[in-house]
Design an enzyme around this catalytic site. Structure first.
Site, PDB file in Angstrom:
ATOM      1  N   GLY A 198       0.827  -1.210   0.000  1.00  0.00           N
ATOM      2  CA  GLY A 198       0.000   0.000   0.000  1.00  0.00           C
ATOM      3  C   GLY A 198       0.857   1.255   0.000  1.00  0.00           C
ATOM      4  CB  SER A 252     -12.248 -14.407 -10.567  1.00  0.00           C
ATOM      5  OG  SER A 252     -11.027 -13.795 -10.916  1.00  0.00           O
ATOM      6  CE1 TYR A 311      -4.360 -13.136  -4.342  1.00  0.00           C
ATOM      7  CE2 TYR A 311      -5.441 -13.919  -6.343  1.00  0.00           C
ATOM      8  CZ  TYR A 311      -5.370 -13.021  -5.288  1.00  0.00           C
ATOM      9  OH  TYR A 311      -6.309 -12.029  -5.165  1.00  0.00           O
ATOM     10  CG  ASN A 345      -9.160  -9.602 -14.054  1.00  0.00           C
ATOM     11  OD1 ASN A 345      -9.708 -10.710 -13.906  1.00  0.00           O
ATOM     12  ND2 ASN A 345      -7.904  -9.486 -14.372  1.00  0.00           N
ATOM     13  CB  VAL A 402      -3.166  -5.843 -17.842  1.00  0.00           C
ATOM     14  CG1 VAL A 402      -4.669  -5.991 -17.798  1.00  0.00           C
ATOM     15  CG2 VAL A 402      -2.691  -5.683 -19.251  1.00  0.00           C
ATOM     16  NE  ARG A 421      -7.869 -12.994 -16.804  1.00  0.00           N
ATOM     17  CZ  ARG A 421      -7.480 -13.967 -17.617  1.00  0.00           C
ATOM     18  NH1 ARG A 421      -8.272 -14.371 -18.599  1.00  0.00           N
ATOM     19  NH2 ARG A 421      -6.319 -14.543 -17.484  1.00  0.00           N
ATOM     20  NE  ARG A 433       0.579 -13.153 -15.873  1.00  0.00           N
ATOM     21  CZ  ARG A 433       0.101 -12.200 -15.086  1.00  0.00           C
ATOM     22  NH1 ARG A 433       0.865 -11.205 -14.709  1.00  0.00           N
ATOM     23  NH2 ARG A 433      -1.133 -12.247 -14.651  1.00  0.00           N
ATOM     24  CG  ASP A 481      -2.327 -15.485 -16.140  1.00  0.00           C
ATOM     25  OD1 ASP A 481      -2.635 -15.329 -14.951  1.00  0.00           O
ATOM     26  OD2 ASP A 481      -1.742 -14.622 -16.825  1.00  0.00           O
TER      27      ASP A 481
HETATM   28  P1  NAD Z   1      -3.301  -3.667  -2.990  1.00  0.00           P
HETATM   29  O1  NAD Z   1      -1.960  -4.332  -3.002  1.00  0.00           O
HETATM   30  O2  NAD Z   1      -3.428  -2.352  -3.639  1.00  0.00           O
HETATM   31  O3  NAD Z   1      -3.838  -3.554  -1.496  1.00  0.00           O
HETATM   32  C1  NAD Z   1      -3.597  -4.518  -0.514  1.00  0.00           C
HETATM   33  C2  NAD Z   1      -3.269  -3.769   0.764  1.00  0.00           C
HETATM   34  O4  NAD Z   1      -3.085  -4.724   1.826  1.00  0.00           O
HETATM   35  C3  NAD Z   1      -1.964  -2.967   0.675  1.00  0.00           C
HETATM   36  O5  NAD Z   1      -2.200  -1.648   1.135  1.00  0.00           O
HETATM   37  C4  NAD Z   1      -1.004  -3.713   1.581  1.00  0.00           C
HETATM   38  O6  NAD Z   1      -0.036  -2.865   2.179  1.00  0.00           O
HETATM   39  C5  NAD Z   1      -1.956  -4.343   2.586  1.00  0.00           C
HETATM   40  N1  NAD Z   1      -1.430  -5.553   3.219  1.00  0.00           N
HETATM   41  C6  NAD Z   1      -0.903  -6.654   2.609  1.00  0.00           C
HETATM   42  N2  NAD Z   1      -0.500  -7.544   3.530  1.00  0.00           N
HETATM   43  C7  NAD Z   1      -0.788  -7.001   4.742  1.00  0.00           C
HETATM   44  C8  NAD Z   1      -0.597  -7.433   6.083  1.00  0.00           C
HETATM   45  N3  NAD Z   1      -0.013  -8.604   6.368  1.00  0.00           N
HETATM   46  N4  NAD Z   1      -1.029  -6.632   7.092  1.00  0.00           N
HETATM   47  C9  NAD Z   1      -1.613  -5.436   6.823  1.00  0.00           C
HETATM   48  N5  NAD Z   1      -1.793  -4.961   5.588  1.00  0.00           N
HETATM   49  C10 NAD Z   1      -1.383  -5.735   4.553  1.00  0.00           C
HETATM   50  O7  NAD Z   1      -4.311  -4.730  -3.647  1.00  0.00           O
HETATM   51  P2  NAD Z   1      -5.835  -4.542  -4.108  1.00  0.00           P
HETATM   52  O8  NAD Z   1      -5.861  -4.715  -5.582  1.00  0.00           O
HETATM   53  O9  NAD Z   1      -6.413  -3.338  -3.497  1.00  0.00           O
HETATM   54  O10 NAD Z   1      -6.489  -5.862  -3.487  1.00  0.00           O
HETATM   55  C11 NAD Z   1      -7.244  -5.840  -2.286  1.00  0.00           C
HETATM   56  C12 NAD Z   1      -7.760  -7.244  -2.033  1.00  0.00           C
HETATM   57  O11 NAD Z   1      -8.569  -7.686  -3.115  1.00  0.00           O
HETATM   58  C13 NAD Z   1      -6.681  -8.302  -1.859  1.00  0.00           C
HETATM   59  O12 NAD Z   1      -7.107  -9.224  -0.882  1.00  0.00           O
HETATM   60  C14 NAD Z   1      -6.625  -8.962  -3.217  1.00  0.00           C
HETATM   61  O13 NAD Z   1      -6.142 -10.289  -3.154  1.00  0.00           O
HETATM   62  C15 NAD Z   1      -8.099  -8.924  -3.610  1.00  0.00           C
HETATM   63  N6  NAD Z   1      -8.361  -8.999  -5.053  1.00  0.00           N
HETATM   64  C16 NAD Z   1      -8.022  -7.946  -5.845  1.00  0.00           C
HETATM   65  C17 NAD Z   1      -8.311  -8.021  -7.206  1.00  0.00           C
HETATM   66  C18 NAD Z   1      -7.975  -6.881  -8.136  1.00  0.00           C
HETATM   67  O14 NAD Z   1      -8.293  -6.998  -9.321  1.00  0.00           O
HETATM   68  N7  NAD Z   1      -7.367  -5.790  -7.678  1.00  0.00           N
HETATM   69  C19 NAD Z   1      -8.916  -9.171  -7.754  1.00  0.00           C
HETATM   70  C20 NAD Z   1      -9.229 -10.216  -6.907  1.00  0.00           C
HETATM   71  C21 NAD Z   1      -8.976 -10.111  -5.557  1.00  0.00           C
END
Ligand code: NAD
Length: 324
Positions: A47, A132, A155, A184, A199, A223, A283, A286
């Site tokens: 983050g 997903s 993952y 996504n 992407v 997607r 990849r 995927d």
């Molecule tokens: P991101 O990396 O922008 O945000 C994740 C946040 O979690 C970051 O701020 C990171 O610092 C924090 N974090 C990670 N491990 C941590 C820990 N141990 N303790 C405290 N904070 C921690 O990712 P995002 O895209 O915002 O994804 C958010 C959630 O949604 C995740 O769980 C991700 O797996 C899930 N997700 C995202 C997508 C997508 O398309 N972005 C798709 C499917 C699932």
């Protein structure tokens, strides 16, 4: 339907884990805009400080720097909280193949700690990020909850385990849990940088900076790209869902299907840039196609996304043009 007229009991407190990230910071912003209190727990591992600085002067916002791998931190963060929106995790399929042990610790133990902390603090609703990727190699489209294939990456295993743990907490301890199987997600504040960037922001940044974009595979993969506003709606509606819908996971998407190559040329056209992409290898981990049946979330959560891909991508492009 937008979430902007959703109401919660007065003085409701939300905890957003991963609130310094892309989805989490958008959830924090939406909750603050609705006038409720939000605590953000984040270890800043992926983050950004800038996503905290946006809200730090708002009296309804509190930032706790901490790690969900630590149970005591989770218990303290859940104090007086009504709704947990647990987003903290590491994303990226290829990175998870490089570091499976870390993904187990961070994404599974971290979620288990948060479930336990929510239970001990009598939290009303526990809404968490699944993915997903739990559909694995299931070939049928659209993807429907209950029809999952073999998992293709650490993952995906981590997200599947999160769902199983959440189910246990609903079954044995009466904690209302709702899994959000995001497809996504894209939109403002999604990080365009780094080897594991998603992407859409990566291509927008590369095109704006005159760099060549690399498409993994032939670009004919598809997607269900989902704009962030739909994800916010789903999370907030899940907080108001009935207990009868708890202990389950829901597809959170728009229900459309976009091909990567079309997205690429759509972006070049919108940005007024003429450039050809470079093609690379597929990849590992995927899947070729993914799109969601969202009828379960519609029926049980009242989810009704109103941001199509076209509307979302136009908003995202505008944001990146102004902010990159
Ligand atoms: P991101 O990396 O922008 O945000 C994740 C946040 O979690 C970051 O701020 C990171 O610092 C924090 N974090 C990670 N491990 C941590 C820990 N141990 N303790 C405290 N904070 C921690 O990712 P995002 O895209 O915002 O994804 C958010 C959630 O949604 C995740 O769980 C991700 O797996 C899930 N997700 C995202 C997508 C997508 O398309 N972005 C798709 C499917 C699932």
């Amino acid at each position: 339907m937008s979430y902007k007229n959703i109401t919660f009991p007065q003085n409701s407190i939300f905890l957003v884990t991963g609130g310094a990230g892309f989805i989490g910071s958008n959830l924090c912003e939406a909750i603050l805009n609705l006038g409720y209190k939000v605590r953000c727990l984040d270890d800043l591992s992926t983050g950004k400080q800038s996503n905290i600085d946006l809200f730090i002067n708002n009296p309804n916002y509190e930032f706790v720097k901490g790690d969900v791998k630590d149970l005591d931190t989770c218990i303290k963060a859940c104090k007086d909280v009504d709704y947990v929106l647990h987003q903290a995790a590491w994303g990226s399929v290829p990175r998870s193949i490089e570091m499976p042990l870390f993904y187990s610790l961070n994404n599974i133990e971290g979620t288990l700690n948060m479930l336990e902390a929510a239970r001990q603090n009598h939290v009303k609703k526990f809404v968490y990020a699944s993915s997903s990727s739990v559909y694995g190699d299931e070939p049928n489209l659209p993807k429907k909850e209950g029809i999952e294939g073999n998992l293709l990456s650490p993952y995906a295993v981590s997200k599947r385990c999160d769902e199983e743990w959440a189910k246990q907490y609903t079954k044995h301890y009466g904690l209302d849990t709702y899994g959000m199987r995001y497809f996504n997600v894209f939109g403002r504040r999604q990080d365009p940088n780094g080897a594991y960037a998603a992407v859409i922001p990566k291509f927008i940044k590369q095109l704006l900076h005159g760099e060549k974009c690399k498409i993994n595979g032939d670009g004919k993969q598809s997607r269900d790209f989902t704009y962030i506003e739909n994800v916010i709606e789903a999370n907030l509606k899940a907080c108001l869902a009935p207990s009868s819908a708890a202990g389950q996971a829901f597809n959170i998407a728009y229900g459309g299907r976009e091909f990567l190559i079309d997205i690429y040329y759509g972006l070049t056209k919108s940005l007024g840039i003429e450039a050809e992409p470079e093609f690379g290898q597929d990849r590992p981990g995927d899947i070729k196609h993914s799109n969601a049946d969202i009828s379960k979330a519609k029926q049980l959560l009242g989810y009704n996304p109103d941001w199509s891909f076209e509307r979302g991508i136009a908003a995202a492009i505008e944001w990146y043009k102004a902010n990159l």
